[in-house]
Design an enzyme around this catalytic site. Structure first.
Site, PDB file in Angstrom:
ATOM      1  N   LYS A  56       0.831  -1.201   0.000  1.00 40.62           N
ATOM      2  CA  LYS A  56       0.000   0.000   0.000  1.00 40.62           C
ATOM      3  C   LYS A  56       0.864   1.250   0.000  1.00 40.62           C
ATOM      4  CE  LYS A  56      -4.069  -1.955   2.302  1.00 40.62           C
ATOM      5  NZ  LYS A  56      -4.789  -2.123   3.573  1.00 40.62           N
ATOM      6  N   GLN A 100      -5.044  -1.226   9.575  1.00 45.45           N
ATOM      7  CA  GLN A 100      -5.015  -2.574   9.004  1.00 45.45           C
ATOM      8  C   GLN A 100      -5.653  -3.585   9.952  1.00 45.45           C
ATOM      9  OE1 GLN A 100      -3.871  -3.368   5.912  1.00 45.45           O
ATOM     10  NE2 GLN A 100      -4.442  -5.498   6.220  1.00 45.45           N
ATOM     11  N   ASP A 123     -11.223   3.195   3.850  1.00 42.94           N
ATOM     12  CA  ASP A 123     -11.672   1.805   3.782  1.00 42.94           C
ATOM     13  C   ASP A 123     -13.186   1.711   3.638  1.00 42.94           C
ATOM     14  OD1 ASP A 123      -9.832  -0.265   3.632  1.00 42.94           O
ATOM     15  OD2 ASP A 123      -9.413  -0.290   5.777  1.00 42.94           O
TER      16      ASP A 123
END
Length: 304
Positions: A56, A100, A123
């Site tokens: 990422k 995460q 997200d």
């Protein structure tokens, strides 16, 4: 001889999307002086998560964006993590905040996700963004289902009136996928482990999305001939070669029995190389959109 399904190349589509995001982000910086910024937070040493987070960060920089990665030890407590999220929420150079998952068991994941500013929730997991999606308001959408929708529209064009079956009801993929398809005027059914006669239901689908996390659960005879199959699953199973399997070697498979399904479907995403590459590409697109909102300007279209 049976014709095989057209393979949907998610890797190529994702590369094109990243290029478009990079161009749009550069123009945003020229117009406003604002460089989109993404902060990724990881707690603990899970190897798969570490690889994913590193990827990422690299892709963020490649797209011309500002990148921060915060690696915290497994022993980090919830208060420390929430304090970091608060700092990132307040940081004007950060437009996207991603924590995460999974988090260590002593940390309440829902509390952490709820602490992220909804306008920085790239997200798309915050309840505010889930609500925006449910009622049709603009907001940040979970990356994987939005990537699936992009692939479907690229392949099929107008989805209006098609029957769609989503197998899986998670907040991360299944539910938002159904909402996105409903917004495209599909007739949508969400199926799950309690669904009666799941194979028969799947055979009604013009679009079949498999997101259950069970290796090769969806068999070829579950698929309507000519249907478009989106396989979200990424599962590691033993190698087909007995010697390699004995040595612990594995292979990646999806939630769909690909070798069977490819003989029946009209189009299908392979695993790997289908949905997987789309997730990070859409994450970058969401970060760009969040930066535009912060700058008070409309984002450019990222359509191919």
């Amino acid at each position: 001889m049976t014709e095989r399904a057209i393979l949907i190349d998610g890797k190529a589509f994702a590369a094109g999307l990243v290029d478009r995001v990079k161009t749009a982000a550069a123009r945003l910086r020229e117009r406003t002086g604002l460089q989109p910024g993404l902060a990724v937070v990881i707690v603990g040493d899970d190897p798969a998560s570490q690889v994913y987070v590193r990827s990422k960060g690299e892709r963020t920089v490649e797209a011309g964006m500002y990148s921060e990665t915060h690696r915290l030890p497994e022993t980090t407590d919830q208060a420390q993590l929430l304090a970091l999220v608060d700092r990132l929420n307040a940081d004007p150079k950060i437009h996207g905040v991603l924590v995460q998952l999974p988090l260590p068991k002593h940390i309440d994941s829902d509390a952490v996700l709820d602490a992220i500013d909804p306008d920085k929730d790239v997200d798309g997991f915050h309840v505010v963004n889930a609500g925006r999606l449910a009622v049709g308001l603009p907001g940040l959408v979970p990356c994987t289902p939005l990537g699936c929708l992009m692939l479907l529209k690229d392949q099929l064009g107008d989805l209006s009136g098609l029957n769609a079956v989503v197998v899986g009801r998670s907040n991360i993929v299944g539910k938002p996928m159904a909402q996105l398809l409903l917004a495209e005027s599909c007739t949508v059914t969400i199926a799950h482990s309690r669904t009666r006669d799941l194979p028969a239901l799947c055979r009604t689908a013009d679009i079949l999305v498999a997101a259950v996390g069970r290796p090769e659960m969806v068999r070829g005879d579950w698929i309507k001939p000519g249907a478009t199959v989106i396989d979200v699953g990424i599962n590691r199973v033993p190698s087909r070669d007995p010697e390699k399997a004995a040595a612990g070697k594995t292979r990646l498979v999806g939630d769909v029995a690909f070798d069977e399904a490819v003989q029946v479907a009209g189009r299908i995403t392979p695993v790997p190389g289908g949905v997987g590459p789309m997730t990070i590409a859409v994450l970058l697109a969401n970060t760009y959109a969040a930066a535009c909102r912060a700058a008070g300007v409309a984002p450019e279209s990222l359509d191919a």
